[in-house]
Design a protein around this motif. Structure first.
Motif, PDB file in Angstrom:
ATOM      1  N   ILE A 152      30.643  14.235  60.681  1.00 22.31           N
ATOM      2  CA  ILE A 152      29.968  12.964  60.430  1.00 22.31           C
ATOM      3  C   ILE A 152      29.955  12.766  58.922  1.00 22.31           C
ATOM      4  CG2 ILE A 152      27.927  11.570  60.870  1.00 22.31           C
ATOM      5  CD1 ILE A 152      29.342  12.593  63.393  1.00 22.31           C
ATOM      6  N   ARG A 153      30.524  11.634  58.466  1.00 17.58           N
ATOM      7  CA  ARG A 153      30.747  11.432  57.042  1.00 17.58           C
ATOM      8  C   ARG A 153      30.379  10.025  56.608  1.00 17.58           C
ATOM      9  NH1 ARG A 153      34.485  15.333  54.846  1.00 17.58           N
ATOM     10  NH2 ARG A 153      35.018  16.863  56.446  1.00 17.58           N
ATOM     11  N   ASP A 155      31.597   6.662  54.340  1.00 16.29           N
ATOM     12  CA  ASP A 155      32.921   6.058  54.214  1.00 16.29           C
ATOM     13  C   ASP A 155      33.748   6.708  53.118  1.00 16.29           C
ATOM     14  OD1 ASP A 155      33.086   4.320  56.290  1.00 16.29           O
ATOM     15  OD2 ASP A 155      33.343   2.527  55.072  1.00 16.29           O
ATOM     16  N   ARG A 156      33.110   7.236  52.089  1.00 17.90           N
ATOM     17  CA  ARG A 156      33.845   7.903  51.022  1.00 17.90           C
ATOM     18  C   ARG A 156      34.139   9.364  51.320  1.00 17.90           C
ATOM     19  NH1 ARG A 156      34.553   5.602  46.015  1.00 17.90           N
ATOM     20  NH2 ARG A 156      35.959   7.365  45.777  1.00 17.90           N
ATOM     21  N   GLY A 157      33.761   9.850  52.528  1.00 20.83           N
ATOM     22  CA  GLY A 157      34.182  11.171  52.964  1.00 20.83           C
ATOM     23  C   GLY A 157      33.175  12.283  52.822  1.00 20.83           C
ATOM     24  N   ALA A 158      31.985  12.011  52.288  1.00 22.58           N
ATOM     25  CA  ALA A 158      30.988  13.071  52.140  1.00 22.58           C
ATOM     26  C   ALA A 158      30.380  13.421  53.495  1.00 22.58           C
ATOM     27  CB  ALA A 158      29.889  12.628  51.175  1.00 22.58           C
ATOM     28  N   VAL A 159      30.257  14.733  53.772  1.00 24.03           N
ATOM     29  CA  VAL A 159      29.664  15.189  55.027  1.00 24.03           C
ATOM     30  C   VAL A 159      28.171  14.873  55.020  1.00 24.03           C
ATOM     31  CG1 VAL A 159      29.149  17.220  56.439  1.00 24.03           C
ATOM     32  CG2 VAL A 159      31.391  16.989  55.348  1.00 24.03           C
ATOM     33  N   VAL A 160      27.658  14.354  56.143  1.00 26.90           N
ATOM     34  CA  VAL A 160      26.251  13.977  56.271  1.00 26.90           C
ATOM     35  C   VAL A 160      25.476  15.097  56.963  1.00 26.90           C
ATOM     36  CG1 VAL A 160      24.635  12.334  57.330  1.00 26.90           C
ATOM     37  CG2 VAL A 160      26.792  11.520  56.355  1.00 26.90           C
ATOM     38  N   GLY A 161      24.408  15.544  56.345  1.00 25.03           N
ATOM     39  CA  GLY A 161      23.486  16.486  56.976  1.00 25.03           C
ATOM     40  C   GLY A 161      24.097  17.791  57.424  1.00 25.03           C
ATOM     41  N   GLY A 162      25.190  18.224  56.780  1.00 31.29           N
ATOM     42  CA  GLY A 162      25.835  19.470  57.166  1.00 31.29           C
ATOM     43  C   GLY A 162      26.612  19.400  58.465  1.00 31.29           C
ATOM     44  N   LEU A 163      26.858  18.164  58.981  1.00 28.80           N
ATOM     45  CA  LEU A 163      27.530  17.997  60.271  1.00 28.80           C
ATOM     46  C   LEU A 163      29.042  18.000  60.071  1.00 28.80           C
ATOM     47  CD1 LEU A 163      25.168  15.249  61.728  1.00 28.80           C
ATOM     48  CD2 LEU A 163      25.068  17.722  62.081  1.00 28.80           C
ATOM     49  N   ALA A 164      29.590  19.188  59.815  1.00 28.15           N
ATOM     50  CA  ALA A 164      31.008  19.309  59.465  1.00 28.15           C
ATOM     51  C   ALA A 164      31.892  19.677  60.650  1.00 28.15           C
ATOM     52  CB  ALA A 164      31.182  20.361  58.375  1.00 28.15           C
ATOM     53  N   LEU A 184      28.749   4.822  58.008  1.00 29.75           N
ATOM     54  CA  LEU A 184      29.116   6.168  58.422  1.00 29.75           C
ATOM     55  C   LEU A 184      30.351   6.147  59.314  1.00 29.75           C
ATOM     56  CD1 LEU A 184      25.556   7.480  59.371  1.00 29.75           C
ATOM     57  CD2 LEU A 184      26.732   7.700  57.171  1.00 29.75           C
ATOM     58  N   LYS A 185      30.944   7.308  59.499  1.00 27.27           N
ATOM     59  CA  LYS A 185      32.101   7.416  60.379  1.00 27.27           C
ATOM     60  C   LYS A 185      32.159   8.799  60.994  1.00 27.27           C
ATOM     61  CE  LYS A 185      35.277   8.531  56.573  1.00 27.27           C
ATOM     62  NZ  LYS A 185      36.470   8.070  55.816  1.00 27.27           N
ATOM     63  N   VAL A 186      32.878   8.876  62.113  1.00 31.41           N
ATOM     64  CA  VAL A 186      33.195  10.151  62.763  1.00 31.41           C
ATOM     65  C   VAL A 186      34.645  10.465  62.441  1.00 31.41           C
ATOM     66  CG1 VAL A 186      33.461  11.338  64.967  1.00 31.41           C
ATOM     67  CG2 VAL A 186      31.531   9.774  64.617  1.00 31.41           C
ATOM     68  N   ALA A 187      34.888  11.664  61.933  1.00 32.90           N
ATOM     69  CA  ALA A 187      36.235  12.064  61.523  1.00 32.90           C
ATOM     70  C   ALA A 187      36.544  13.453  62.061  1.00 32.90           C
ATOM     71  CB  ALA A 187      36.346  12.041  59.993  1.00 32.90           C
ATOM     72  N   ASN A 263      40.529   9.708  54.350  1.00 31.28           N
ATOM     73  CA  ASN A 263      39.297  10.482  54.205  1.00 31.28           C
ATOM     74  C   ASN A 263      38.272   9.777  53.326  1.00 31.28           C
ATOM     75  OD1 ASN A 263      41.047  10.950  51.985  1.00 31.28           O
ATOM     76  ND2 ASN A 263      39.887  12.761  51.406  1.00 31.28           N
ATOM     77  N   GLU A 264      38.716   8.853  52.460  1.00 25.94           N
ATOM     78  CA  GLU A 264      37.804   8.122  51.582  1.00 25.94           C
ATOM     79  C   GLU A 264      37.711   6.636  51.927  1.00 25.94           C
ATOM     80  OE1 GLU A 264      38.460   8.716  47.420  1.00 25.94           O
ATOM     81  OE2 GLU A 264      38.814  10.863  47.628  1.00 25.94           O
ATOM     82  N   ASN A 265      38.374   6.188  53.004  1.00 23.57           N
ATOM     83  CA  ASN A 265      38.449   4.748  53.307  1.00 23.57           C
ATOM     84  C   ASN A 265      38.870   3.973  52.060  1.00 23.57           C
ATOM     85  OD1 ASN A 265      37.439   5.505  55.805  1.00 23.57           O
ATOM     86  ND2 ASN A 265      36.143   3.696  55.973  1.00 23.57           N
TER      87      ASN A 265
END
Length: 370
Positions: A152-153, A155-164, A184-187, A263-265
């Motif tokens: 869970i990231r 749009d610029r690719g940073a992982v949210v809340g450690g959800l890698a 946000l996005k799912v990748a 990865n960065e939109n």
């Protein structure tokens, strides 16, 4: 309530109040159907029985109830194809006093079995100015945990809340975050491939939300649903489909090269052209550049179909020499892709008239499919 006939909700509430063992009490249950086992929405319809009594009828994929009050105790939950007596999935749950629960029907696609998943909810209010967010992976697009793992990231690719690396069916804890606009996005776990891209959405202070990744990408499209708000708007996930060398049919020997960074939109590019004196020149382009706007800088500025790219001019360099180079913005390009082989660029170069230039992709990538 979202996407569930109001009469069904009234019937369930009446059942909760009148039937033995269903008396109004402090335990509450939200029930959702997110099992994409058919591409025909009508064919996903199910009935739900609680302790043998029919509580919900004709519930389709994507539907969910409001919280239903039930007495604390043990319950048998059964899901049946609508109008039949065949139990497709069942579960035994024990409800505790003064506790909220979410029960989700999941799976049924890509080799993932149908199942009822029960979660304990935490509806305590967040701190002032914040909201609470729980992420649930309910999208069965692969047959096993490894093939469904996502990150869970932003749009610029940073992982949210450690959800890698979140597998199907997993749920995060509640993340308390400031209210505001989120994109946000799912990748894929490494962030290289986008799967679901949430359109920018305002999340209000005080809200307690469960955000589900839903669908299998075959029977039902991949998407987001926020409980108790409903389905959230999504954008086309950024991929590499528009990469290539794009020429300008109106002008000989001139063109662009575009390279998306999924990865960065973000969209990067180069522009090969001539100055007013006929000298060869080139510019670099960046959808997250200074002239692309504050929002574009924050989210990468590319949604797979359009972008505003900053035009950057570099000076000071020398051929095969390590001379210091200065780069400065000198305009912008408003780019709209009709598809991965046809586009229009509105060029706004400082000091020059605005020009609209058609573009055609000379070297479509393997990701390009019309």
């Amino acid at each position: 309530m979202k996407a569930l006939d109001r009469s069904v909700a009234i019937a369930l509430a009446g059942l909760a109040l009148a039937a033995p063992g269903f008396a109004l009490a402090d335990a509450r249950v939200l029930v959702g159907h997110f099992a994409p086992f058919s591409n025909d929405l009508a064919a996903t319809a199910v009935d739900v029985r609680i302790n043998g009594a029919t509580a919900l009828t004709n519930v389709r994929y994507g539907s969910f109830t409001a919280y239903i009050p039930l007495a604390p105790g043990a319950y048998r939950l059964e899901v049946l194809p609508a109008g039949t007596s065949t139990v497709a999935i069942s579960a035994n749950v024990t409800l505790a006093d003064n506790t909220d629960y979410t029960v989700l029907a999941t799976g049924g696609a890509s080799g993932q079995p149908l199942a009822l998943q029960a979660l304990v909810d935490d509806n305590r209010a967040p701190a002032a100015g914040n909201l609470k967010l729980r992420v649930i992976h309910a999208a069965p697009f692969g047959p096993n945990a490894a093939s469904t793992a996502v990150s869970i990231r932003t749009d610029r690719g940073a992982v949210v809340g450690g959800l890698a690396s979140v597998p199907f069916f997993a749920a995060s804890g509640y993340l308390e975050i400031p209210a505001g606009n989120y994109d946000l996005k799912v990748a894929s776990p490494d962030g290289s491939r986008n799967l679901i891209d949430l359109a920018p959405v305002d999340l209000p202070a005080g809200a307690v939300l469960s955000v589900l990744a839903t669908g299998d990408g075959v029977n039902q499209r991949l998407g987001f649903t926020a409980l108790p708000l409903g389905a959230l708007p999504t954008e086309t996930p950024v991929d590499a489909s528009v990469s290539g060398h794009w020429f300008t049919p109106e002008f000989s020997g001139q063109g662009f090269a575009f390279t998306p960074k999924p990865n960065e939109n973000r969209l990067l590019g180069s522009w090969y052209t001539y100055d007013a004196q006929g000298n060869k020149t080139w510019y670099t382009l960046d959808s997250a550049g200074a002239n692309s706007g504050a929002a574009a800088t924050a989210n990468g500025g590319f949604n797979s179909r359009s972008a505003v790219l900053t035009i950057l001019s570099s000076t000071g360099g020398r051929f095969l020499a390590n001379n210091p180079v200065q780069t400065a913005p000198v305009g912008r390009v408003v780019l709209n892709f009709e598809n991965c082989t046809t586009a229009v660029a509105e060029i706004r170069l400082d000091g020059q008239p605005v020009r609209n230039v058609p573009l055609s992709n000379l070297t479509p990538s393997g990701a390009c499919s019309l």
